[in-house]
Write a protein that holds these residues in place. Structure first.
Motif, PDB file in Angstrom:
ATOM      1  N   PHE A  34     -11.670 -16.228  -1.908  1.00  0.00           N
ATOM      2  CA  PHE A  34     -13.025 -15.701  -1.983  1.00  0.00           C
ATOM      3  C   PHE A  34     -13.535 -15.747  -3.419  1.00  0.00           C
ATOM      4  CE2 PHE A  34     -12.876 -13.626   2.197  1.00  0.00           C
ATOM      5  CZ  PHE A  34     -11.524 -13.502   2.400  1.00  0.00           C
ATOM      6  N   TYR A  36     -16.474 -13.424  -5.333  1.00  0.00           N
ATOM      7  CA  TYR A  36     -17.447 -12.348  -5.271  1.00  0.00           C
ATOM      8  C   TYR A  36     -18.245 -12.343  -6.567  1.00  0.00           C
ATOM      9  CZ  TYR A  36     -15.404 -10.081  -1.132  1.00  0.00           C
ATOM     10  OH  TYR A  36     -14.969  -9.789   0.140  1.00  0.00           O
ATOM     11  N   GLN A  38     -20.749  -9.836  -9.075  1.00  0.00           N
ATOM     12  CA  GLN A  38     -21.153  -8.459  -9.373  1.00  0.00           C
ATOM     13  C   GLN A  38     -22.263  -8.497 -10.405  1.00  0.00           C
ATOM     14  OE1 GLN A  38     -18.171  -5.964 -11.280  1.00  0.00           O
ATOM     15  NE2 GLN A  38     -18.945  -4.150 -10.247  1.00  0.00           N
ATOM     16  N   GLN A  42     -24.194  -3.052 -10.050  1.00  0.00           N
ATOM     17  CA  GLN A  42     -24.194  -3.215  -8.603  1.00  0.00           C
ATOM     18  C   GLN A  42     -22.774  -3.406  -8.087  1.00  0.00           C
ATOM     19  OE1 GLN A  42     -27.087  -5.879  -6.890  1.00  0.00           O
ATOM     20  NE2 GLN A  42     -28.555  -5.522  -8.547  1.00  0.00           N
ATOM     21  N   GLY A  43     -22.633  -3.430  -6.762  1.00  0.00           N
ATOM     22  CA  GLY A  43     -21.333  -3.632  -6.137  1.00  0.00           C
ATOM     23  C   GLY A  43     -20.976  -5.097  -6.056  1.00  0.00           C
ATOM     24  N   LEU A  44     -19.947  -5.382  -5.306  1.00  0.00           N
ATOM     25  CA  LEU A  44     -19.433  -6.736  -5.154  1.00  0.00           C
ATOM     26  C   LEU A  44     -20.094  -7.400  -3.951  1.00  0.00           C
ATOM     27  CD1 LEU A  44     -15.701  -5.819  -5.696  1.00  0.00           C
ATOM     28  CD2 LEU A  44     -17.124  -7.118  -7.272  1.00  0.00           C
ATOM     29  N   LEU A  46     -20.268 -10.932  -1.613  1.00  0.00           N
ATOM     30  CA  LEU A  46     -19.559 -12.163  -1.286  1.00  0.00           C
ATOM     31  C   LEU A  46     -20.435 -13.372  -1.586  1.00  0.00           C
ATOM     32  CD1 LEU A  46     -17.009 -13.411   0.025  1.00  0.00           C
ATOM     33  CD2 LEU A  46     -18.283 -13.403   2.184  1.00  0.00           C
ATOM     34  N   LYS A  49     -16.394 -18.187   0.755  1.00  0.00           N
ATOM     35  CA  LYS A  49     -15.002 -17.986   1.125  1.00  0.00           C
ATOM     36  C   LYS A  49     -14.418 -19.263   1.713  1.00  0.00           C
ATOM     37  CE  LYS A  49     -16.265 -16.208   5.699  1.00  0.00           C
ATOM     38  NZ  LYS A  49     -16.270 -15.034   6.599  1.00  0.00           N
ATOM     39  N   PHE A  90     -15.837 -12.810  -9.622  1.00  0.00           N
ATOM     40  CA  PHE A  90     -14.442 -12.497  -9.345  1.00  0.00           C
ATOM     41  C   PHE A  90     -13.894 -13.430  -8.269  1.00  0.00           C
ATOM     42  CE2 PHE A  90     -13.903  -8.631 -11.745  1.00  0.00           C
ATOM     43  CZ  PHE A  90     -15.176  -8.090 -11.819  1.00  0.00           C
ATOM     44  N   LYS A 100      -5.558  -7.214   2.378  1.00  0.00           N
ATOM     45  CA  LYS A 100      -6.045  -6.611   1.143  1.00  0.00           C
ATOM     46  C   LYS A 100      -6.387  -7.731   0.171  1.00  0.00           C
ATOM     47  CE  LYS A 100      -1.642  -6.349  -1.197  1.00  0.00           C
ATOM     48  NZ  LYS A 100      -0.493  -5.537  -1.606  1.00  0.00           N
ATOM     49  N   LEU A 101      -7.343  -7.458  -0.707  1.00  0.00           N
ATOM     50  CA  LEU A 101      -7.761  -8.446  -1.686  1.00  0.00           C
ATOM     51  C   LEU A 101      -7.046  -8.231  -3.006  1.00  0.00           C
ATOM     52  CD1 LEU A 101     -11.587  -8.489  -0.949  1.00  0.00           C
ATOM     53  CD2 LEU A 101      -9.989 -10.364  -0.579  1.00  0.00           C
ATOM     54  N   PHE A 103      -7.558  -9.427  -6.817  1.00  0.00           N
ATOM     55  CA  PHE A 103      -8.617  -9.993  -7.635  1.00  0.00           C
ATOM     56  C   PHE A 103      -8.099 -10.544  -8.952  1.00  0.00           C
ATOM     57  CE2 PHE A 103     -12.629  -8.818  -5.630  1.00  0.00           C
ATOM     58  CZ  PHE A 103     -12.239  -7.849  -4.720  1.00  0.00           C
ATOM     59  N   GLY A 104      -8.831 -11.514  -9.479  1.00  0.00           N
ATOM     60  CA  GLY A 104      -8.653 -11.920 -10.859  1.00  0.00           C
ATOM     61  C   GLY A 104      -9.393 -10.954 -11.785  1.00  0.00           C
ATOM     62  N   LYS A 105      -9.281 -11.185 -13.077  1.00  0.00           N
ATOM     63  CA  LYS A 105      -9.884 -10.273 -14.050  1.00  0.00           C
ATOM     64  C   LYS A 105     -11.384 -10.463 -14.196  1.00  0.00           C
ATOM     65  CE  LYS A 105      -5.868  -9.268 -16.900  1.00  0.00           C
ATOM     66  NZ  LYS A 105      -5.295  -9.242 -18.270  1.00  0.00           N
TER      67      LYS A 105
END
Lengths: 113, 114
Positions: A34, A36, A38, A42-44, A46, A49, A90, A100-101, A103-105
């Motif tokens: 995926f 994402y 941001q 704000q939130g994440l 999509l 994918k 991300f 579960k996801l 994530f990268g940094k």
């Protein structure tokens, strides 16, 4: 165990230039991939994918990504960026029974006029 | 378009106090998650929840954390005795069973522990 490496913490580009945000992953099981985005405060959201099938996936806002199993990569690209694309991006992988996801940094894309 | 909502958007608390972060997942979703993002760091998985029980939790999710789905619509994260290092953005996410494994995220709650 899964891990994600985003090779660039910051990518500054000029408006209308192409951009590539790099992502490599490792996993002992098959994964889903995926991207994402941001936006500030704000939130994440999509972006796109990869689950299976064609390795080139297209997402919202003109972004696309290519899954490369041999290189364990899932790089994000856009041929011409806009000021409004300025955001944190991300890369994430999921697998296993709970999906579960991991994530990268993140990569901060800054588009300058 | 349905979306995940979270309240409050911001919360400031004193160290040692209890906080409850609230989330309303998308109504027909069955899998629920909490993640956190400490300032400047990556988003980290905390816990997943399915069929009214925890299905997986990370090492971060120790005894001071708990989750609950009290009324069939809300999904809460409780931190019993907050520490300075709990300061972070907390994201709730939900997923439709069998639905392409996409998790939809809420806007987050920014928690500051003083």
């Amino acid at each position: 165990a899964q891990s994600v490496t985003q090779l660039d913490s910051q990518v500054p580009v000029f408006e209308e230039a192409p951009v590539e945000l790099r992502c490599n992953y490792s996993s002992s099981v098959s994964v889903y991939l995926f991207w994402y985005v941001q936006y500030p405060n704000q939130g994440l959201q999509l972006l796109l994918k990869y689950l299976s099938g064609s390795t080139l996936v297209k997402g919202i806002n003109g972004f696309e990504a290519e899954f490369n199993k041999s290189q364990t990569s899932f790089h994000l690209r856009k041929p011409s960026v806009h000021i409004s694309d300025t955001a944190e991006y991300f890369c994430a992988v999921s697998g296993g029974s709970n999906y579960k996801l991991t994530f990268g940094k993140g990569t901060l894309l800054t588009v300058n006029p | 378009e349905p979306e995940v909502t979270q309240t409050p958007s911001h919360q400031v608390t004193q160290m040692g106090q209890e906080v409850i972060l609230r989330c309303v997942p998308i109504s027909n979703h069955l899998y629920f998650y909490w993640y956190r993002q400490i300032l400047g760091q990556k988003v980290e998985f905390l816990v997943s929840f399915y069929n009214n029980e925890i299905s997986e939790k990370s090492e971060i999710f120790d005894d001071q954390f708990s989750v609950e789905r009290p009324d069939g619509s809300n999904f809460t994260l409780k931190i019993r005795s907050t520490k300075l290092e709990d300061s972070a953005m907390y994201f709730c996410a939900s997923r439709l069973e069998g639905g392409g494994e996409t998790q939809y995220f809420g806007p987050g709650t920014r928690l500051l522990v003083l």
